[in-house]
Scaffold this active site. Sequence first.
Site, short mmCIF file in Angstrom:
data_model
loop_
_atom_site.label_atom_id
_atom_site.label_comp_id
_atom_site.label_asym_id
_atom_site.label_seq_id
_atom_site.Cartn_x
_atom_site.Cartn_y
_atom_site.Cartn_z
N HIS A 159 -48.53 -85.87 98.02
CA HIS A 159 -47.40 -85.04 98.93
C HIS A 159 -47.79 -83.47 98.91
CE1 HIS A 159 -44.95 -88.38 97.91
NE2 HIS A 159 -44.72 -88.39 99.09
N ASP A 205 -35.73 -73.19 91.03
CA ASP A 205 -35.53 -74.55 91.82
C ASP A 205 -34.65 -74.37 93.01
OD1 ASP A 205 -35.21 -77.66 91.74
OD2 ASP A 205 -33.47 -77.19 91.96
N GLY A 211 -28.90 -89.59 90.34
CA GLY A 211 -30.20 -88.90 90.02
C GLY A 211 -30.58 -88.95 88.68
N ASP A 241 -41.37 -79.62 101.05
CA ASP A 241 -40.42 -80.13 102.25
C ASP A 241 -38.93 -79.79 102.03
OD1 ASP A 241 -39.60 -81.58 100.14
OD2 ASP A 241 -39.59 -83.49 101.10
P1 ADP Z 1 -38.11 -84.60 96.91
O1 ADP Z 1 -39.28 -83.70 97.80
O2 ADP Z 1 -38.55 -84.71 95.67
O3 ADP Z 1 -37.51 -85.75 97.76
P2 ADP Z 1 -36.36 -82.28 98.19
O4 ADP Z 1 -37.46 -81.35 98.29
O5 ADP Z 1 -35.79 -82.93 99.13
O6 ADP Z 1 -36.78 -83.48 97.00
O7 ADP Z 1 -35.44 -81.71 97.05
C1 ADP Z 1 -35.77 -81.06 95.92
C2 ADP Z 1 -34.68 -80.63 95.08
O8 ADP Z 1 -33.72 -81.88 94.90
C3 ADP Z 1 -34.83 -79.77 93.69
O9 ADP Z 1 -34.83 -78.48 94.07
C4 ADP Z 1 -33.84 -80.36 92.92
O10 ADP Z 1 -32.73 -79.44 92.86
C5 ADP Z 1 -33.20 -81.50 93.31
N1 ADP Z 1 -33.39 -82.62 92.42
C6 ADP Z 1 -34.56 -83.57 92.42
N2 ADP Z 1 -34.48 -84.56 91.45
C7 ADP Z 1 -32.97 -84.35 91.34
C8 ADP Z 1 -32.37 -85.27 90.39
N3 ADP Z 1 -32.63 -86.21 89.87
N4 ADP Z 1 -30.72 -84.88 90.26
C9 ADP Z 1 -30.50 -83.60 90.88
N5 ADP Z 1 -31.20 -82.97 91.81
C10 ADP Z 1 -32.46 -83.26 91.74
MG MG Z 2 -39.48 -81.66 98.10
#
Ligand code: ADP
Ligand code: MG
Length: 591
Positions: A226, A574, A504, A416
Amino acid sequence: MAHSQFVNSPRSFVADAIRGLVAATDDLAWHPDPGYLTRRAPLTPGRVAVLSGGGSGHEPMHAGFIGRGMLAGACPGLVFTSPNALQIDAATRAVDAGAGVVHVVKNYTGDVLNFRIAADLAREHGVAVEHVLVADDVASDKGTDESGEAVGPGMRGTAATIAVEKVCGASAARGDELAAVAALGRRVADGARSMAVALRPCTLPGAEEPSFDLPEGQIEIGIGIHGERGTERRDAMRAHELVPLLADRVLDALPPADDDRLIAIVNGLGATHPLELQLLYGELHEHLAHRGLVVARAIVGSFTTALDMAGASITLIRCDDEILELWDADTDAPAWPNAPSRRVHTAGSAGAAAPPSGGGAAPGDESAGGASATDGPDVRPTGFGAVGEWLGAWAGRVIDEEPALTRLDRQAGDGDFGTNMVAALDTLDLDALRTASSPERAFTAVSDAYLGHAGGTSGALFGVWFRRLAGAAGATAGSGPAGFTVADLARGARSGLDAITALGGAQPGDKTMIDALDPAVRALEEGVGNASSPATVLSSAADAAARGAESTAGITARRGRASYIGEAARGVIDPGALVMAWLFEEAARAA
Ligand code: ADP
Ligand code: MG
């Protein structure tokens, strides 16, 4: 570095590509609403269907592996973003031929969550679903804790996915039942490990910069698919040094028993030439022979890519006679090498060749239109301003800040997050939202936008969060015309936080949105308990959320994709926590 891609618009990139894919094949059908691909030829009734899916940008996986003997369908998400649960549910029900559906899922929080929610939805419609998780990338292995649970999200799913899809597809085609197909998939996944290296990062469509900086003369070891950084940066080295380094880490992680045979996959990451991949396989073959290991089958090519990343991964899979038989079975899937080796020449032969003389959508699915929040009974919120105005202001702010959010996720995750937020919020009619007739409708419209139009971890979690707020608002509206109060907000927010934690598994301090939500919810509960004024309660919740979001800069992530790059994300806030903090800030402003 100047960079160019063939695009019409970054927004329509995936949908435009799918249009071409379908036009060039005869057995593929695209179902744009809600967005999934199936074979045109229906599955034989009574056969198990194998379904996969994931973010786009890894082509030819997964769409290229749809065909007789492999996948019955696939759900593409936006670039590097998991598909959403509604896409997967619809695809699951569409491909089911009465014997159930096996989901092949790469281990990323967003994919796992959305496939899990979809499986529950499909089961409610009577479809049996089994889930095979692929987690093969050694570089992302953080070990296990005292109880034997993987630390963090566990290993990422990468190129071993195509082996699982092949074996499950062949098992389903020969008539195995659901549990047997899934068990074979798990056997392959358990016996597969991979390791990757990048020579150049990738660039997301429409982005100005590559996903990370890699100075000339350096390579990045332990990268994922990614565009996130790897675990180790080294000076460039020759292929005959690099391949043993990668292969030995894979072998250490497996490790094969003395009489195990192996399937080897040398996989290009998108911008590496076939000639280079052949060269890598030659090195791998020799190295394994040196170590006394037998390669029973090999495939070499670009199967699981990371957009235009230059680099390669090595996957080794322990196999037995049954797995080999299924590996060798015929398939029509266009991206499966149509002449994979039925066996591999034994030791030493790879090095024997004399050199030649002369030296060395949701994919583009806008059809559902703007989610309307205007119909229904007029229940004006009385607790603090109008919920619709609050959500409208927040959504507008998130959309405006997309570039900054994308930058944060690029530094700490995979880039993303911003597009994922916009994919959801852009489907809302913000004017209609601002004048929403009831708080419940306003929250529901935002939840639907996330669940139906975004993917990824954030799509699932924000969707569930707003659904719980809608639940709290609905309970109030039913019990009287009081509208939405800070007490309702405290209740809904607590319930939303519990749901996010249950899905999560993150705790405070893991560098996720929980770090903003947890203190905000506690501030709300405390304020409501003290009977403070709504404005006071909301401003203390906003402060708590903002401080929580800021604190994430000092933490190394343990959840989500940011956890794969560890220390490199320190100093970066974050983005999920930030967007949640804005939600409370806008609430305080609306009060
Ligand atoms: P990914 O690219 O990992 O699919 P996104 O970019 O859509 O995820 O979202 C990322 C956000 O999701 C992070 O900034 C964080 O706040 C949140 N996040 C990731 N994992 C978890 C989790 N297990 N529980 C709660 N929030 C999470
Ligand atoms: Mg992401």
